[in-house]
Design a protein around this motif. Structure first.
Motif, PDB file in Angstrom:
ATOM      1  N   ALA A 101      78.055  59.483 -51.829  1.00 56.58           N
ATOM      2  CA  ALA A 101      78.826  58.947 -52.961  1.00 56.58           C
ATOM      3  C   ALA A 101      79.612  57.713 -52.540  1.00 56.58           C
ATOM      4  O   ALA A 101      79.745  56.750 -53.308  1.00 56.58           O
ATOM      5  N   LEU A 102      80.132  57.719 -51.315  1.00 60.27           N
ATOM      6  CA  LEU A 102      80.883  56.570 -50.811  1.00 60.27           C
ATOM      7  C   LEU A 102      79.973  55.350 -50.655  1.00 60.27           C
ATOM      8  O   LEU A 102      80.347  54.218 -51.014  1.00 60.27           O
ATOM      9  N   LEU A 103      78.770  55.557 -50.134  1.00 57.72           N
ATOM     10  CA  LEU A 103      77.816  54.463 -49.968  1.00 57.72           C
ATOM     11  C   LEU A 103      77.356  53.918 -51.321  1.00 57.72           C
ATOM     12  O   LEU A 103      77.175  52.707 -51.482  1.00 57.72           O
ATOM     13  N   LEU A 104      77.183  54.797 -52.291  1.00 56.76           N
ATOM     14  CA  LEU A 104      76.815  54.349 -53.636  1.00 56.76           C
ATOM     15  C   LEU A 104      77.946  53.532 -54.256  1.00 56.76           C
ATOM     16  O   LEU A 104      77.701  52.523 -54.940  1.00 56.76           O
ATOM     17  N   THR A 105      79.174  53.963 -54.013  1.00 53.55           N
ATOM     18  CA  THR A 105      80.330  53.220 -54.512  1.00 53.55           C
ATOM     19  C   THR A 105      80.393  51.831 -53.878  1.00 53.55           C
ATOM     20  O   THR A 105      80.675  50.835 -54.554  1.00 53.55           O
ATOM     21  N   GLY A 160      71.017  60.220 -47.652  1.00 56.43           N
ATOM     22  CA  GLY A 160      72.183  59.425 -47.291  1.00 56.43           C
ATOM     23  C   GLY A 160      71.866  58.349 -46.284  1.00 56.43           C
ATOM     24  O   GLY A 160      72.353  57.210 -46.395  1.00 56.43           O
ATOM     25  N   ASN A 161      71.036  58.658 -45.303  1.00 57.24           N
ATOM     26  CA  ASN A 161      70.669  57.661 -44.299  1.00 57.24           C
ATOM     27  C   ASN A 161      69.859  56.528 -44.916  1.00 57.24           C
ATOM     28  O   ASN A 161      70.031  55.357 -44.557  1.00 57.24           O
ATOM     29  N   VAL A 162      68.980  56.856 -45.843  1.00 61.97           N
ATOM     30  CA  VAL A 162      68.131  55.841 -46.455  1.00 61.97           C
ATOM     31  C   VAL A 162      68.925  54.935 -47.395  1.00 61.97           C
ATOM     32  O   VAL A 162      68.547  53.783 -47.627  1.00 61.97           O
ATOM     33  N   ILE A 163      70.052  55.427 -47.919  1.00 61.43           N
ATOM     34  CA  ILE A 163      70.885  54.615 -48.812  1.00 61.43           C
ATOM     35  C   ILE A 163      71.608  53.502 -48.052  1.00 61.43           C
ATOM     36  O   ILE A 163      71.910  52.453 -48.618  1.00 61.43           O
ATOM     37  N   VAL A 164      71.860  53.704 -46.775  1.00 64.07           N
ATOM     38  CA  VAL A 164      72.630  52.735 -45.977  1.00 64.07           C
ATOM     39  C   VAL A 164      72.103  51.303 -46.109  1.00 64.07           C
ATOM     40  O   VAL A 164      72.877  50.362 -46.305  1.00 64.07           O
ATOM     41  N   PRO A 165      70.770  51.064 -46.015  1.00 62.27           N
ATOM     42  CA  PRO A 165      70.298  49.675 -46.096  1.00 62.27           C
ATOM     43  C   PRO A 165      70.452  49.017 -47.459  1.00 62.27           C
ATOM     44  O   PRO A 165      70.400  47.782 -47.553  1.00 62.27           O
ATOM     45  N   VAL A 166      70.615  49.796 -48.533  1.00 64.79           N
ATOM     46  CA  VAL A 166      70.659  49.215 -49.873  1.00 64.79           C
ATOM     47  C   VAL A 166      71.777  48.180 -49.969  1.00 64.79           C
ATOM     48  O   VAL A 166      71.592  47.093 -50.520  1.00 64.79           O
ATOM     49  N   ALA A 167      72.927  48.505 -49.407  1.00 65.51           N
ATOM     50  CA  ALA A 167      74.018  47.528 -49.338  1.00 65.51           C
ATOM     51  C   ALA A 167      74.096  46.882 -47.960  1.00 65.51           C
ATOM     52  O   ALA A 167      74.549  45.741 -47.830  1.00 65.51           O
ATOM     53  N   ASN A 174      71.461  44.198 -40.611  1.00 64.49           N
ATOM     54  CA  ASN A 174      70.033  44.512 -40.672  1.00 64.49           C
ATOM     55  C   ASN A 174      69.612  45.568 -39.656  1.00 64.49           C
ATOM     56  O   ASN A 174      68.894  46.529 -40.002  1.00 64.49           O
ATOM     57  N   GLU A 175      69.989  45.385 -38.404  1.00 61.93           N
ATOM     58  CA  GLU A 175      69.539  46.316 -37.367  1.00 61.93           C
ATOM     59  C   GLU A 175      70.088  47.714 -37.602  1.00 61.93           C
ATOM     60  O   GLU A 175      69.379  48.718 -37.434  1.00 61.93           O
ATOM     61  N   LEU A 176      71.358  47.793 -37.987  1.00 60.05           N
ATOM     62  CA  LEU A 176      71.950  49.098 -38.276  1.00 60.05           C
ATOM     63  C   LEU A 176      71.270  49.734 -39.489  1.00 60.05           C
ATOM     64  O   LEU A 176      71.051  50.952 -39.521  1.00 60.05           O
ATOM     65  N   SER A 177      70.908  48.907 -40.444  1.00 60.95           N
ATOM     66  CA  SER A 177      70.204  49.407 -41.618  1.00 60.95           C
ATOM     67  C   SER A 177      68.839  49.973 -41.245  1.00 60.95           C
ATOM     68  O   SER A 177      68.423  51.026 -41.748  1.00 60.95           O
ATOM     69  N   TRP A 178      68.130  49.289 -40.356  1.00 63.59           N
ATOM     70  CA  TRP A 178      66.841  49.797 -39.898  1.00 63.59           C
ATOM     71  C   TRP A 178      67.003  51.122 -39.152  1.00 63.59           C
ATOM     72  O   TRP A 178      66.153  52.019 -39.276  1.00 63.59           O
ATOM     73  N   LEU A 179      68.062  51.250 -38.377  1.00 67.69           N
ATOM     74  CA  LEU A 179      68.313  52.485 -37.631  1.00 67.69           C
ATOM     75  C   LEU A 179      68.453  53.665 -38.590  1.00 67.69           C
ATOM     76  O   LEU A 179      67.797  54.707 -38.422  1.00 67.69           O
ATOM     77  N   PHE A 180      69.295  53.508 -39.595  1.00 70.41           N
ATOM     78  CA  PHE A 180      69.508  54.608 -40.539  1.00 70.41           C
ATOM     79  C   PHE A 180      68.270  54.854 -41.397  1.00 70.41           C
ATOM     80  O   PHE A 180      67.941  56.010 -41.696  1.00 70.41           O
ATOM     81  N   PHE A 181      67.591  53.785 -41.787  1.00 72.77           N
ATOM     82  CA  PHE A 181      66.381  53.944 -42.592  1.00 72.77           C
ATOM     83  C   PHE A 181      65.325  54.723 -41.809  1.00 72.77           C
ATOM     84  O   PHE A 181      64.697  55.647 -42.360  1.00 72.77           O
ATOM     85  N   SER A 182      65.144  54.372 -40.556  1.00 71.92           N
ATOM     86  CA  SER A 182      64.135  55.043 -39.727  1.00 71.92           C
ATOM     87  C   SER A 182      64.446  56.525 -39.579  1.00 71.92           C
ATOM     88  O   SER A 182      63.560  57.385 -39.731  1.00 71.92           O
ATOM     89  N   GLY A 183      65.702  56.835 -39.271  1.00 69.89           N
ATOM     90  CA  GLY A 183      66.089  58.238 -39.141  1.00 69.89           C
ATOM     91  C   GLY A 183      65.914  58.998 -40.436  1.00 69.89           C
ATOM     92  O   GLY A 183      65.428  60.140 -40.452  1.00 69.89           O
ATOM     93  N   ALA A 226      65.505  50.750 -50.606  1.00 69.09           N
ATOM     94  CA  ALA A 226      66.001  50.341 -49.289  1.00 69.09           C
ATOM     95  C   ALA A 226      64.953  49.523 -48.528  1.00 69.09           C
ATOM     96  O   ALA A 226      65.276  48.502 -47.900  1.00 69.09           O
ATOM     97  N   TYR A 227      63.701  49.967 -48.603  1.00 62.09           N
ATOM     98  CA  TYR A 227      62.630  49.269 -47.876  1.00 62.09           C
ATOM     99  C   TYR A 227      62.444  47.855 -48.412  1.00 62.09           C
ATOM    100  O   TYR A 227      62.233  46.911 -47.634  1.00 62.09           O
ATOM    101  N   TYR A 228      62.557  47.710 -49.726  1.00 63.83           N
ATOM    102  CA  TYR A 228      62.440  46.362 -50.294  1.00 63.83           C
ATOM    103  C   TYR A 228      63.579  45.468 -49.799  1.00 63.83           C
ATOM    104  O   TYR A 228      63.362  44.287 -49.506  1.00 63.83           O
ATOM    105  N   GLN A 229      64.777  46.022 -49.686  1.00 62.75           N
ATOM    106  CA  GLN A 229      65.899  45.244 -49.162  1.00 62.75           C
ATOM    107  C   GLN A 229      65.614  44.803 -47.723  1.00 62.75           C
ATOM    108  O   GLN A 229      65.974  43.697 -47.325  1.00 62.75           O
ATOM    109  N   LEU A 230      64.962  45.669 -46.958  1.00 59.77           N
ATOM    110  CA  LEU A 230      64.713  45.380 -45.545  1.00 59.77           C
ATOM    111  C   LEU A 230      63.601  44.361 -45.331  1.00 59.77           C
ATOM    112  O   LEU A 230      63.701  43.493 -44.466  1.00 59.77           O
ATOM    113  N   VAL A 231      62.501  44.463 -46.109  1.00 62.15           N
ATOM    114  CA  VAL A 231      61.338  43.596 -45.868  1.00 62.15           C
ATOM    115  C   VAL A 231      61.207  42.479 -46.892  1.00 62.15           C
ATOM    116  O   VAL A 231      60.480  41.505 -46.665  1.00 62.15           O
TER     117      VAL A 231
END
Length: 329
Positions: A101-105, A160-167, A174-183, A226-231
């Motif tokens: 919820a915090l990440l969505l906010t 929750g991990n996949v939401i991280v890259p959206v913002a 970017n790198e931190l976003s890839w880390l959370f997306f991958s996990g 999230a993937y679209y944001q990354l690539v």
């Protein structure tokens, strides 16, 4: 000789209800913030959606802060009750709903309040990382879990991990976003296998938790965004993610008659965020691929989402008025 007394047992009825305030309430904040982002996505083609999303954002923020405040009071006054939820094999998976919820906010704040968005994103990302490790460590600890404990709610830490890259990508991480997306993707695949095994080969999910089946839609839908944001493009993997979300949506739609016969519980809020996630994904694809079909799908799902949120909100307020919520289970 004095004996220890449970504070909740000797408290007033109002205080006892505080001790039973469930962590699942954070799913309400997830759903409301999901509606905000869905309206924001619709704002590119519907003139009224953008200003409406701002109004819903403020309402959702107030609700989120109220839920967080009450749960903090519960933590301070009844820490044993919070520990009991943490040690509960089903409720454990709902704790990351706080940081989701915090990440969505944070994502909802990006346009109008970028500095606040950054602060909330950092707080949410750190909290999500800590909760993910803690929850997964709890799953693989010496405690034994039974198949009956496994529900689609276990996807929440992965989502929750996949939401991280959206913002995160828009904020420059970017790198931190890839880390959370991958996990998140890896845990989604593992948990999807376990959940499908449970659904096919074991006893049905209890009626109280059956609405969590809708959570199947959320991971691939959020992962697509999230993937679209990354690539920055719609490649074959993006197509797989989006269409997997549609497949799960169809599977859930087939179960709708059974869902509508069930009594209301807070787990019904599990319907809101997955529908919001697929609505957002549909609007995103429609905009990038100039797809009229996906735009129509987005409109239809947005209408359904508004009805769902309105219905859940009214039913939750009624349950609160009747004191059906925050009772011992």
């Amino acid at each position: 000789m004095s004996s220890a007394v449970d504070p909740a047992a000797s408290a007033t009825p109002e205080a006892q209800r505080l001790s039973h305030f469930p962590v699942t309430f954070f799913a309400v904040a997830m759903g409301l913030m999901g509606l905000v982002l869905a309206l924001h996505g619709a704002g590119r083609t519907l003139a009224w959606a953008a200003p409406l999303s701002q109004g819903v954002f403020y309402a959702a923020a107030i609700v989120f802060m109220a839920i967080a405040t009450v749960y903090l009071l519960k933590l301070l006054r009844y820490p044993a009750a919070v520990r009991a939820e943490w040690n509960h094999p089903v409720k454990l998976a709902f704790f990351p709903a706080m940081t989701v919820a915090l990440l969505l906010t944070a994502t909802a704040c990006l346009g109008a309040y970028p500095k606040l968005a950054l602060a909330l994103w950092i707080l949410g990302t750190v909290g999500q990382g800590i909760l993910t490790i803690a929850v997964v460590s709890g799953w693989i600890s010496h405690r034994s879990f039974e198949v009956a404990h496994l529900t689609p709610a276990w996807f929440i830490p992965a989502v929750g991990n996949v939401i991280v890259p959206v913002a995160g990508v828009r904020l420059g991480y970017n790198e931190l976003s890839w880390l959370f997306f991958s996990g998140g993707i890896v845990f989604w695949i593992v948990l999807l296998t376990l959940v499908m095994n449970r659904l096919v080969f074991h006893n049905p999910i209890p009626a109280r938790l059956f609405p969590t089946l809708v959570i199947l839609i959320a991971p691939p839908a959020v992962a697509f965004v999230a993937y679209y944001q990354l690539v920055g493009q719609i490649d074959p993997f993006a197509h797989i993610l989006l269409n997997a979300a549609y497949v799960f949506a169809i599977l859930v739609l087939v179960q709708l008659p059974k869902l509508l016969r069930l009594p209301f519980t807070l787990s019904w809020w599990a319907l809101s965020f997955p529908v919001a996630a697929l609505t957002i994904a549909s609007f995103l694809y429609a905009g990038v691929a100039q797809s009229a079909a996906h735009l129509l799908l987005g409109y239809g799902m947005l209408a359904a989402l508004c009805v769902i949120i309105l219905g859940l909100s009214l039913r939750t307020l009624l349950a609160i008025a009747r004191k059906e919520i925050c009772q011992p289970e």
